[in-house]
Design an enzyme around this catalytic site. Structure first.
Site, PDB file in Angstrom:
ATOM      1  NE  ARG A 654      -2.261   0.290   3.719  1.00  0.00           N
ATOM      2  CZ  ARG A 654      -2.031   1.054   4.786  1.00  0.00           C
ATOM      3  NH1 ARG A 654      -2.334   2.342   4.754  1.00  0.00           N
ATOM      4  NH2 ARG A 654      -1.497   0.549   5.878  1.00  0.00           N
ATOM      5  CE  LYS A 659       2.010  -0.214   4.306  1.00  0.00           C
ATOM      6  NZ  LYS A 659       2.523  -1.368   5.061  1.00  0.00           N
ATOM      7  CB  THR A 765       1.763  -9.681   5.179  1.00  0.00           C
ATOM      8  OG1 THR A 765       1.415  -8.689   4.206  1.00  0.00           O
ATOM      9  CG2 THR A 765       0.902  -9.477   6.410  1.00  0.00           C
TER      10      THR A 765
END
Length: 923
Positions: A654, A659, A765
């Site tokens: 995303r 991030k 993940t």
């Protein structure tokens, strides 16, 4: 040194459990099943061993057995019997042809790819339905405790190859489709990814369902059936463009609509109290939730569990026929539209009040429909005498993040208002039933809902939340006492469910005491106050001359206090989760227990062969084969041509400031700048060829994230057409990243970037997926990176950046004007502003990295601070890649060290430590 044969034998053994696909590892994948081995770095061709399957049908509601014809073999079988062999290609061919003719979704004249896909899916679904019915029939008869996993997202990916592989029918289906003139893998590409999720939260949920089925745990998944999902992402010259996802346009062959499973959902209205004190929530807006079930088959087991998705509609009586006939067509159908739009879009924009209302409606619909369904099942199994105290012994409800938090007041409402239990009884049952998984510490994910909005939409639930909050206040006061008023006030502010809400009337004496006590003020607040007092307040008198006023005397300064606005009253959903549930867990630490021994010894044994020349040669060949597939994907999706001999450097997730895709692209810009400043020969000597691949969606209203997408594509448009650079550097943004794209990208990756600001990623993940597929990570000590680095070895992980315990101090240092940027960082920003990447202005984007304070400024995510460390680390990456033997060894060691990150293991821990459920294997 082991022989080449030994190394290959060990490598082949891995085929039984290593894969990316929709697998069950870590926070989102990996496990023991494979779907397409040439997508794996390790694999040679192999065949799933045949499974013995029962094709007897048993109706869950039936009380007697009946003989039925197997949909594939057409043999009569009694329920519970097993076939000695799976169906052959001939019977599968007949089944596919049957569905093409008698359950058609296309015209009969042709048997082209879309029609062939649907007929194939319907054929394999027949086999799933038999196991599916048998699974829940068995659970029903045993009356076992079941886990119910509630999530706003389920990122499933494609289901066809997964279902065929899990049943052990891959070879037979390949042959059958070949007989019909088609190829199984081409057929599989016709399936759109289910638009039921967005990122790691949804991928985790889907992996958990896969593991639950494979490990034979009795469970259900609950979610919403989004008509359009989040959105389909297109990349244009202006950056990201969002269009409606069309995944349901040709229907979904995997789902079964349960017309007999519907529940009423209520909004608005008012709460009335009987003379005996019983509450009644009446009036308002009424809709219906309708169940759609999707089968989730386990691997090498008959167990097939359900993902139950809710769709919404209004009762037919809500359609105003007389208004329609009078020509007011829109008004006549308004109630129908209002009901249906609840399940239109995943995460509708919530900038407006209407958007916020819609999101809250979605969350309540999920909670209310699911709990009504769970309770109905409990009552049916209980028979004539329902013992509610046994409810937690039969039901475990897991809330995936804060979205399903309304499960707590909804369960309380049903137990008290509908079932007639006392508050004490209901609270005891609720706390023993519900558990909560936290995914992040980011404020945007720790939801806070407007108390006013919730009171309007769900008035009875607010009453219940207020009572829970009052009980919590009583507990806090009892725990911390009244002597230290500062400490007590601090704890109340931190722990209460209601924020900026006066204490309950029962604590009026405490309220007076707290108001009289001095209030601790933070250092930041003191600084702001001092600065405000030094400001001049300009007053415009009648003569038009500006004068300063202080102390009421002309020519002096005086600060005129502004009225303090009332702070919004909020409901803190995470606090409610913690108080209302019996267990709280994060998504990183539970993946790393030391007492679980996963059946993946071969992975850890792979370390012995990391230096074997034959294994390394095959390893590199497998990786290159996967890179060729990604090169074709890039050509198809973007038009760019890339070399498979370059390093594939990938960041897919995303798009979010924390991030730090911005750090990645600025590092690429620095690399490009350095290339342009030296000769062609020096360039080839110094730099390793790279294909830098990005993928991921920016939320539609997240302006800064969309600016990052635009900047990445602008850099790519310049770099990819620069003849001086050629194949030494390519920048690719793959549009509409999803599970199917990930199935190609992740096995082809060589370097993967997990570079979030330390302390901000709950787990991550994809980092686990990349490591399992032999990709080397570059990253910070954040989330699951910490555990991955420990398992794969420090020498096989590229580490950079500030540590989590340093972040607060670095931000404070920045606020005090003490941060001195690295010259290279200033050079990069200047280079961007020079116009080399086009005429677009990047002032807002780069401005977020500048200044020392202010909203959207001051580099909150520390891109500038970590930039020099990141650039130096990337130089180490280049040096390592030049030595392909060393790089391949690092790659093998990443796969070898990833055995621990399996959601199979995680589910065992959830089952044992949180849900208290046991495996139930069908006979």
């Amino acid at each position: 040194m082991p022989s080449g044969t030994e190394a290959v034998s060990s490598c082949n053994a891995l085929a039984r459990f290593v894969d990316f696909g929709r697998g069950r590892y870590g926070g989102g994948g990996g496990g023991r099943r494979g779907i397409k081995l040439d997508r794996l770095i390790l694999m040679r061709k192999w065949q799933l061993r045949p499974m013995k399957r029962s094709f007897s049908v048993r109706n869950v509601s039936s009380e007697h057995q009946q003989k039925v014809k197997d949909p594939l073999t057409q043999q009569e079988e009694s329920p519970g019997s097993r076939h000695p062999f799976p169906p052959d290609a001939s019977s599968i061919t007949s089944s596919i042809k049957y569905h093409a003719e008698f359950t058609p979704l296309f015209s009969p004249e042709k048997f082209e790819l879309p029609k062939a896909y649907f007929a194939t899916a319907q054929s394999i679904r027949d086999a799933l339905i038999i196991n599916w019915n048998a699974t829940y029939d068995y659970y029903e008869r045993l009356n076992v405790k079941q886990a119910y996993y509630l999530s706003m997202e389920f990122l499933q990916g494609r289901a066809l190859l997964n279902a065929i592989g899990n049943l052990g029918f891959t070879g037979a289906y390949s042959e059958a489709l070949s007989n019909l003139g088609h190829n199984l893998e081409k057929i599989a590409t016709q399936e759109p990814d289910a638009a039921l999720g967005n990122g790691g939260l949804g991928r985790l949920a889907s992996c958990f369902l896969d593991s639950l089925a494979t490990l034979n745990y009795p469970a259900w998944g609950y979610g919403l059936r989004y008509k359009y999902g989040l959105f389909k992402q297109r990349i244009t010259k202006d950056g990201q463009e969002e269009v409606a996802e069309d995944w349901l346009e040709m229907s979904n062959p995997w789902e079964i609509m349960r017309n007999d499973v519907t529940y009423p959902i209520k909004f608005y209205g008012k709460v009335l109290t009987d003379s005996d004190g019983k509450k009644h929530w009446i009036g308002g807006e009424d809709i219906k939730a309708v169940a759609y079930d999707v089968p989730i088959p386990g691997y090498e087991t008959k167990t097939t569990i359900s993902l139950r998705l809710w769709s919404t509609k209004a009762p037919s009586g809500e359609f105003d026929l007389s208004m329609f006939n009078s020509g007011k067509h829109t008004q006549a159908a308004e109630a129908l539209y209002n009901a249906e739009k609840i399940c239109y879009v995943l995460y509708p924009g919530d900038e407006s009040l209407e958007g916020k209302t819609l999101r809250l409606k979605q969350q309540y619909t999920l909670c209310s429909a699911s709990l009504q369904d769970i309770i109905a099942r409990f009552e049916r199994r209980s028979g004539t005498k329902v013992k509610w105290v046994e409810f937690p012994e039969k039901v475990a409800v897991q809330m995936n993040d804060t979205h399903p938090t309304l499960c707590i007041p909804e369960l309380m409402r049903i137990l008290i208002d509908v079932k007639g239990l006392s508050w004490k009884e209901a609270w005891n049952i609720t706390q023993r039933t519900v558990a909560y998984t936290n995914h992040t510490v980011l404020p945007e994910a720790l939801e806070k809902w407007s108390l006013e909005l919730m009171q309007k939409l769900l008035p009875r639930h607010v009453e219940i939340i207020e009572m829970i909050d009052e009980e919590l206040v009583r507990t806090i006061v009892s725990e911390y006492g009244k002597e230290d008023s500062n400490l007590l006030e601090k704890k109340l502010k931190e722990m209460r469910i209601l924020e900026n809400v006066e204490l309950p009337a029962a604590f009026s004496d405490l309220l007076v005491k707290l108001k009289a006590s001095p209030v601790a003020v933070s250092t930041d607040e003191l600084c702001e106050s001092e600065e405000e007092e030094e400001d001049d307040e300009e007053i415009e008198p009648a003569d038009g001359k500006s004068k300063s006023v202080k102390g009421g005397i002309q020519g002096t300064k005086k600060k005129i206090p502004e009225p303090v606005p009332d702070l919004p009253k909020l409901v803190r959903m995470a606090n409610l989760c913690v108080i209302g549930g019996h267990a709280v867990n994060g998504v990183a630490e539970i993946h790393s227990s030391e007492d679980w021994v996963l059946n993946t010894e071969k992975l850890s044994e792979l370390r012995k062969f990391a230096d074997n020349d034959d294994l390394q040669a095959q390893w590199r060949a497998a990786k290159r084969s996967n890179k060729l597939k990604v090169a074709s994907l890039i050509k198809e999706k973007t038009g760019y041509t890339v070399s498979p001999d370059s390093m594939f450097d990938i960041q897919v997730k995303r798009i979010h400031e924390y991030k730090r895709q911005l750090l990645n692209i600025l590092g690429i810009v620095y690399r490009y700048k350095m290339m342009k400043e030296i000769s062609a020969s020096e360039r080839k000597k110094k730099f390793v060829p790279r294909v830098c691949i990005f993928g991921g969606k920016a939320f539609a209203t997240y302006v800064q994230a969309k600016r990052i997408v635009k900047f990445i594509t602008d850099v790519g448009a310049t770099v990819n057409h620069d003849p001086d650079i050629g194949d030494l550097l390519k920048v690719i943004f793959v549009p509409d990243y999803n599970v199917s794209v990930a199935e190609l990208l992740i096995p082809a990756s060589e370097l993967s970037q997990h570079i979030s600001t330390a302390g901000m990623e709950a787990s991550g993940t994809s980092n686990m997926k990349f490591a399992m597929n032999g990709c080397i990570l570059i990253g910070t000590l954040d989330g699951a990176n910490v555990e991955i680095r420990e398992e794969v070895g420090e020498d096989n992980f590229f580490l950079f950046g500030a540590r989590a315990n340093e972040i607060a101090g670095l931000r404070k240092e920045r606020a005090e004007g003490k941060f001195i940027p690295d010259p290279r960082f200033e050079e990069v920003k200047k280079f961007v502003r020079s116009g080399v990447f086009g005429s677009s202005s990047y002032d807002e984007l780069l401005g977020s990295l500048e200044g020392n304070k202010g909203f959207g400024r001051a580099d909150y995510f520390l891109v500038g601070k970590d930039f020099p460390s990141y650039i130096d680390c990337q130089a180490k990456v280049d040096e390592a890649y030049k030595d392909q033997k060393r790089w391949t060894r690092m790659s093998i060691m990443n796969t070898a060290g990833s055995y621990k990150f399996s959601s199979d293991r995680t589910i065992h821990e959830y089952a044992r430590e949180i849900w208290n459920i046991k495996p139930v294997e069908l006979p």
